[in-house]
Design a protein around this motif. Structure first.
Motif, PDB file in Angstrom:
ATOM      1  N   ASN A  46     -53.099  31.056 -31.032  1.00 17.63           N
ATOM      2  CA  ASN A  46     -52.346  29.813 -30.854  1.00 17.63           C
ATOM      3  C   ASN A  46     -51.224  29.668 -31.872  1.00 17.63           C
ATOM      4  O   ASN A  46     -50.197  29.042 -31.598  1.00 17.63           O
ATOM      5  CB  ASN A  46     -53.285  28.611 -30.982  1.00 17.63           C
ATOM      6  N   PHE A  47     -51.414  30.236 -33.039  1.00 15.59           N
ATOM      7  CA  PHE A  47     -50.440  30.089 -34.117  1.00 15.59           C
ATOM      8  C   PHE A  47     -49.707  31.402 -34.402  1.00 15.59           C
ATOM      9  O   PHE A  47     -49.127  31.579 -35.470  1.00 15.59           O
ATOM     10  CB  PHE A  47     -51.133  29.568 -35.382  1.00 15.59           C
ATOM     11  N   GLY A  48     -49.716  32.269 -33.404  1.00 14.37           N
ATOM     12  CA  GLY A  48     -48.967  33.503 -33.504  1.00 14.37           C
ATOM     13  C   GLY A  48     -47.568  33.339 -32.944  1.00 14.37           C
ATOM     14  O   GLY A  48     -47.126  32.235 -32.603  1.00 14.37           O
ATOM     15  N   ALA A  49     -46.847  34.476 -32.814  1.00 12.69           N
ATOM     16  CA  ALA A  49     -45.462  34.418 -32.341  1.00 12.69           C
ATOM     17  C   ALA A  49     -45.104  35.698 -31.605  1.00 12.69           C
ATOM     18  O   ALA A  49     -45.627  36.783 -31.909  1.00 12.69           O
ATOM     19  CB  ALA A  49     -44.512  34.214 -33.514  1.00 12.69           C
ATOM     20  N   LEU A  50     -44.221  35.563 -30.633  1.00 11.81           N
ATOM     21  CA  LEU A  50     -43.622  36.722 -29.981  1.00 11.81           C
ATOM     22  C   LEU A  50     -42.246  37.030 -30.566  1.00 11.81           C
ATOM     23  O   LEU A  50     -41.738  38.127 -30.409  1.00 11.81           O
ATOM     24  CB  LEU A  50     -43.509  36.473 -28.470  1.00 11.81           C
ATOM     25  N   ASP A  51     -41.653  36.042 -31.191  1.00 13.48           N
ATOM     26  CA  ASP A  51     -40.391  36.234 -31.922  1.00 13.48           C
ATOM     27  C   ASP A  51     -40.407  35.284 -33.115  1.00 13.48           C
ATOM     28  O   ASP A  51     -40.121  34.090 -32.978  1.00 13.48           O
ATOM     29  CB  ASP A  51     -39.186  35.951 -31.018  1.00 13.48           C
ATOM     30  N   GLU A  71     -50.705  19.536 -20.551  1.00 10.33           N
ATOM     31  CA  GLU A  71     -51.976  18.932 -20.952  1.00 10.33           C
ATOM     32  C   GLU A  71     -51.775  17.791 -21.948  1.00 10.33           C
ATOM     33  O   GLU A  71     -50.959  17.879 -22.865  1.00 10.33           O
ATOM     34  CB  GLU A  71     -52.885  19.993 -21.571  1.00 10.33           C
ATOM     35  N   GLY A  72     -52.555  16.740 -21.755  1.00  7.31           N
ATOM     36  CA  GLY A  72     -52.538  15.615 -22.682  1.00  7.31           C
ATOM     37  C   GLY A  72     -53.399  15.884 -23.905  1.00  7.31           C
ATOM     38  O   GLY A  72     -54.006  16.947 -24.041  1.00  7.31           O
ATOM     39  N   TYR A  73     -53.467  14.915 -24.779  1.00  9.15           N
ATOM     40  CA  TYR A  73     -54.240  15.099 -26.008  1.00  9.15           C
ATOM     41  C   TYR A  73     -54.587  13.750 -26.627  1.00  9.15           C
ATOM     42  O   TYR A  73     -53.985  12.718 -26.327  1.00  9.15           O
ATOM     43  CB  TYR A  73     -53.462  15.948 -27.016  1.00  9.15           C
ATOM     44  N   THR A  74     -55.587  13.788 -27.507  1.00 12.99           N
ATOM     45  CA  THR A  74     -55.932  12.654 -28.365  1.00 12.99           C
ATOM     46  C   THR A  74     -56.019  13.168 -29.792  1.00 12.99           C
ATOM     47  O   THR A  74     -56.743  14.136 -30.064  1.00 12.99           O
ATOM     48  CB  THR A  74     -57.271  12.021 -27.971  1.00 12.99           C
ATOM     49  N   VAL A  75     -55.274  12.560 -30.686  1.00 14.71           N
ATOM     50  CA  VAL A  75     -55.251  12.980 -32.087  1.00 14.71           C
ATOM     51  C   VAL A  75     -55.569  11.777 -32.968  1.00 14.71           C
ATOM     52  O   VAL A  75     -55.048  10.671 -32.748  1.00 14.71           O
ATOM     53  CB  VAL A  75     -53.879  13.574 -32.472  1.00 14.71           C
ATOM     54  N   VAL A  76     -56.445  11.996 -33.942  1.00 11.11           N
ATOM     55  CA  VAL A  76     -56.870  10.928 -34.854  1.00 11.11           C
ATOM     56  C   VAL A  76     -56.438  11.285 -36.275  1.00 11.11           C
ATOM     57  O   VAL A  76     -56.645  12.423 -36.728  1.00 11.11           O
ATOM     58  CB  VAL A  76     -58.396  10.738 -34.803  1.00 11.11           C
ATOM     59  N   THR A  87     -58.581  18.615 -33.431  1.00 12.64           N
ATOM     60  CA  THR A  87     -58.341  18.787 -32.002  1.00 12.64           C
ATOM     61  C   THR A  87     -57.417  19.974 -31.749  1.00 12.64           C
ATOM     62  O   THR A  87     -56.425  20.163 -32.454  1.00 12.64           O
ATOM     63  CB  THR A  87     -57.696  17.513 -31.421  1.00 12.64           C
ATOM     64  N   ASP A  88     -57.761  20.776 -30.733  1.00  7.64           N
ATOM     65  CA  ASP A  88     -56.890  21.871 -30.299  1.00  7.64           C
ATOM     66  C   ASP A  88     -55.923  21.294 -29.268  1.00  7.64           C
ATOM     67  O   ASP A  88     -56.313  21.028 -28.131  1.00  7.64           O
ATOM     68  CB  ASP A  88     -57.740  22.992 -29.697  1.00  7.64           C
ATOM     69  N   TRP A  89     -54.666  21.099 -29.651  1.00  2.43           N
ATOM     70  CA  TRP A  89     -53.736  20.395 -28.773  1.00  2.43           C
ATOM     71  C   TRP A  89     -52.370  21.067 -28.756  1.00  2.43           C
ATOM     72  O   TRP A  89     -52.013  21.804 -29.666  1.00  2.43           O
ATOM     73  CB  TRP A  89     -53.601  18.926 -29.195  1.00  2.43           C
ATOM     74  N   LYS A  90     -51.665  20.828 -27.692  1.00  2.00           N
ATOM     75  CA  LYS A  90     -50.322  21.374 -27.522  1.00  2.00           C
ATOM     76  C   LYS A  90     -49.318  20.249 -27.754  1.00  2.00           C
ATOM     77  O   LYS A  90     -49.255  19.293 -26.988  1.00  2.00           O
ATOM     78  CB  LYS A  90     -50.159  21.969 -26.123  1.00  2.00           C
ATOM     79  N   GLU A  91     -48.527  20.374 -28.810  1.00  2.13           N
ATOM     80  CA  GLU A  91     -47.628  19.278 -29.188  1.00  2.13           C
ATOM     81  C   GLU A  91     -46.444  19.165 -28.236  1.00  2.13           C
ATOM     82  O   GLU A  91     -46.050  18.075 -27.839  1.00  2.13           O
ATOM     83  CB  GLU A  91     -47.139  19.462 -30.623  1.00  2.13           C
ATOM     84  N   THR A  92     -45.844  20.303 -27.885  1.00  2.00           N
ATOM     85  CA  THR A  92     -44.763  20.299 -26.896  1.00  2.00           C
ATOM     86  C   THR A  92     -45.041  21.386 -25.864  1.00  2.00           C
ATOM     87  O   THR A  92     -45.594  22.449 -26.186  1.00  2.00           O
ATOM     88  CB  THR A  92     -43.393  20.561 -27.547  1.00  2.00           C
ATOM     89  N   PRO A  94     -53.336  21.694 -36.800  1.00  2.00           N
ATOM     90  CA  PRO A  94     -54.785  21.500 -36.913  1.00  2.00           C
ATOM     91  C   PRO A  94     -55.123  20.560 -38.067  1.00  2.00           C
ATOM     92  O   PRO A  94     -54.222  20.015 -38.720  1.00  2.00           O
ATOM     93  CB  PRO A  94     -55.291  22.918 -37.174  1.00  2.00           C
ATOM     94  N   PHE A  95     -56.416  20.388 -38.327  1.00  2.00           N
ATOM     95  CA  PHE A  95     -56.856  19.555 -39.451  1.00  2.00           C
ATOM     96  C   PHE A  95     -56.117  19.973 -40.717  1.00  2.00           C
ATOM     97  O   PHE A  95     -56.073  21.139 -41.068  1.00  2.00           O
ATOM     98  CB  PHE A  95     -58.364  19.712 -39.648  1.00  2.00           C
TER      99      PHE A  95
END
Length: 746
Positions: A326-331, A672-677, A700-705, A735-736
């Motif tokens: 999730n926190f990797g990159a292709l470029d 996808e939606g999300y809930t963040v506290v 929470t594992d969430w997608k910001e954009t 993440p946390f």
């Protein structure tokens, strides 16, 4: 003898009438010297009253020497004042106190939204420039470029991108950039230091004549503090090698003279496998002086610079296959650099009992360079699809606003007239193909943009019993000029266009606990100069937005305030930015409707609850049913939290929820939606405050954009995908993470 007595009687009567007809003029400020807007000044004997305007000025009629007044405002200690001099303006300072929602009252000439926003800012202080925008109820943001790029904004069923449909300003200086290298209305607010923000003024919809370009979904204006009552230095540190230091230094804090400087430095590696190498520096200074004749001047200067690397938006398939995390990159060679230097001069003066003038002028020097790769190897299977967008801009503007009103003297009308201009000169506005940020493969666009906006507006407020009727009219005239540097000859293209924006609002204040409103108006958002000149006969030059709101503010209990609105907004043209083509594409007529609901409840003297709910229904008006969804338009959003402050301890638990939403026109792809506290807490003893911030408390594992993008990637074995794939590309949410801080006040 009788004649002499009669003469004495009439002279005394006339003199008495003259004395009684005098008015007390002055300003209400806080202890730092910032104006208090909507302060309530009441004559304790006759109970006639006045309110302060946006500069803290007031005029209270029928006052004589020795009269007793009472000055109050929610969040400040009520103060008694004995009139001792009517020949000069007075300055009264109020001390801050604990928030008391029971003190909030609705009146015809005070916007309750401004009062509640100040309460929110005090009960939930912010410490990042991103958090500042979240103070607007129903507004969501997303960051997808390493923290240095302007946030993506969502409001009232809009994916506003970086600012196409919201007008943002700071101390009257515009933040939105017209014909920007990365998108129309691009609004980078990172040059503001959160601790310097005194007030957030906002409204939703195109209902304010003094707000022009981009004010369709709404506007937000941030006001910085006039002065400081104390100095402070704070240091934060925590997850991802994040460090933030802030210093606010009070230089002068006198009745008629204020000055301070502020500085912020922020650095972070971020949660990504490839370090963001992010750093930002903010410097600001403000000086204000009030002269004996009532003229008030303030000078604001600031400089901001930011540099970062980014891992970009990654495709879901690359994560699901295990090629990257999730926190990797292709470029991981994406990133950028930006800077902005500002200078602004604000002037205001109460000329007499009925006439108030306000002027402001500003100048900004702005640089921007951004490297992105949205599609990887879709267009160029050898070098990749990385692009560079950059520009060098000078921004200048001024505005003069005159208010003639007898409401200052307890009357029933006010007339406001304004005139101004804004001029943007963007040099070397460029889109180029690059590789590894160090070689240019081709140049798609490069040229010089000059865009001027001349405008005038008039507002009229008529007060009839419990009604406030507010018609308004605004006219904007634009001159677009573009010189294409890729053509061999000097042949600039130009075009002029104008738009008229009428408004009509009704506010009914039934009593101090119930206020109803019906707002209607037309606003607009301009398109990019290059697109305008390519399509000179197209209605996408200055497309309009038609809006209506109906709702109210209700004080259901002494400490419970509810506000709600039903609304509708139709746009003549929606704008969609196509980054790799460097254009803003008109995508047809759209319509949105929805409901906003807000609640503020003070459960006790030290416990405060706030919540905001929005529902939006957004559709294209020119596409067939089932294929008319507006990509990334939010449907349901909810924010809320508990805040407390007692015996030196302060803290807040906050949550935000964004529902799943369509990512394409037929709703076959879902973002996808999300809930963040989030959680924060602090304790203050003497001059020291210690505390912490926790973002994403539940990890929470969430997608910001998220974006539905067609791309082609290089696989783990080095080969290219056989064909392009269209799917969700995303930037993962943080993440946390934990940050502790210590603050010294002196």
């Amino acid at each position: 003898m009788v004649k002499k007595l009669l003469s004495t009687f009439f002279i005394t009567l006339l003199f008495s009438s003259y004395i009684q007809a005098q008015a007390l003029k002055g300003r209400i400020l806080d202890t730092s010297g910032s104006p208090i807007i909507g302060a309530y000044i009441i004559h304790t004997t006759s109970e006639h009253h006045a309110h302060t305007n946006e500069s803290g000025y007031f005029v209270l009629p029928e006052v004589t020497k020795g009269d007793s007044l009472q000055i109050s405002h929610v969040g400040y200690e009520t103060q008694a004042y004995i009139v001792d001099n009517l020949s000069k303006e007075v300055t009264i300072r109020l001390k801050e106190s604990a928030i008391e929602l029971g003190e909030v009252i609705f009146s015809q000439d005070v916007n309750p939204v401004s009062t509640l926003s100040r309460i929110d800012l005090k009960t939930n202080p912010v410490n990042t420039s991103q958090d500042i925008l979240r103070k607007v109820p129903g507004l969501f943001i997303g960051q997808h470029a390493g923290g240095g790029k302007a946030e993506q904004i969502f409001l009232r069923g809009f994916d506003i991108d970086h600012g196409t449909d919201i007008n943002i300003s700071v101390d009257g200086m515009p933040v939105n950039m017209v014909s920007h290298a990365h998108g129309q209305g691009y609004s980078d607010l990172h040059f503001i230091i959160p601790e310097t923000v005194e007030r957030i003024d906002f409204d939703k919809g195109p209902y304010n004549a003094d707000k022009g370009n981009f004010a369709t979904a709404g506007y937000v204006n941030f006001q910085t503090k006039r002065g400081l009552d104390k100095s402070s230095v704070s240091v934060q540190g925590g997850s991802f090698n994040s460090i933030r230091t802030v210093g606010l230094f009070n230089l002068v804090n006198k009745v008629n003279n204020n000055a301070y400087i502020a500085a912020e430095y922020l650095s972070s590696d971020g949660p990504f496998e490839s370090s963001q190498n992010f750093n930002r520096l903010n410097l600001m200074g403000r000086y204000g002086v009030t002269f004996d004749d009532g003229s008030d001047f303030s000078l604001i200067a600031s400089h901001f610079t930011s540099k970062w690397d980014a891992s970009g938006q990654i495709p879901v398939r690359a994560v699901e296959s295990g090629q990257i995390t999730n926190f990797g990159a292709l470029d991981d060679t994406e990133g950028g650099y930006t800077s902005r230097s500002n200078i602004a001069l604000n002037h205001s003066k109460m000329i007499n009992d009925r006439l108030f003038i306000k002027n402001n002028a500003y100048f900004s020097k702005y640089d921007f360079e951004l490297f992105s790769n949205f599609t990887f190897f879709l267009e160029d299977s050898v070098n990749g699809d990385q692009i560079r967008q950059r520009e060098d801009r000078a921004l200048f503007g001024l505005e003069s606003q005159l208010t003639y009103s007898n409401t200052f003297s307890g009357g029933d009308y006010a007339l406001q007239f304004g005139v101004g201009l804004r001029s943007d000169d963007s040099r070397g506005n460029e889109l180029a193909g690059t590789k590894n940020r160090d070689s240019v493969r081709f140049v798609t666009q490069r040229g010089d943009i000059t865009e001027a906006n001349y405008y005038s507006y008039v507002n009229f407020d008529l007060f009839i019993n419990k009604w406030r009727i507010n018609p308004g009219l605004r006219v904007d005239y634009f001159n677009f000029l573009y010189q294409d540097d890729l053509t061999p000859e000097y042949d600039p293209k130009s075009l002029n266009a104008a738009v008229l924006s009428p408004k009509l609002n009704f506010i009914y204040t039934a009593n101090e606990k119930v206020q109803l409103f019906l707002k209607s108006g037309i606003g607009f958002h301009s398109n990019d100069t290059r697109v305008v000149l390519e399509r000179p006969n197209n209605e996408s030059i200055l497309p309009r937005g038609f809006g209506v709101d109906v709702g109210g503010n209700f004080k259901l209990m002494p400490r419970l305030i509810v506000n709600t609105a039903l609304w509708y907004l139709r746009l003549e043209q929606e704008f969609v930015y196509v980054g790799d083509a460097g254009i803003v594409e008109p995508s047809g007529k759209t319509g949105r409707r929805g409901v906003d609901l807000g609640l503020r409840w003070q459960a006790s003297n030290w416990l405060y609850f706030d919540g905001d709910f929005t529902y939006s229904y957004a559709r294209s008006l020119e596409d067939p049913e089932g294929n008319n969804f507006i990509p990334l338009a939010p449907r349901i959003t909810t924010t809320g939290g508990l805040s407390l402050e007692k015996d030196g301890f302060a803290g807040a638990l906050r949550a935000r929820y964004l529902q799943d939403r369509p990512a394409n026109e037929d709703n076959s792809v879902i973002a996808e939606g999300y809930t963040v506290v989030d959680l924060n807490a602090s304790y203050t003893f003497n001059a020291i405050t210690v505390g912490f911030f926790i973002e994403n408390l539940l990890d929470t594992d969430w997608k910001e954009t998220q974006f539905d993008t067609e791309s082609r990637i290089r696989l783990a074995d080095g080969s290219l995908e056989p064909s392009p794939v269209s799917e969700i590309h995303f930037t993962p949410g943080t993440p946390f993470n934990f940050r502790g801080f210590v603050k010294f006040t002196f």
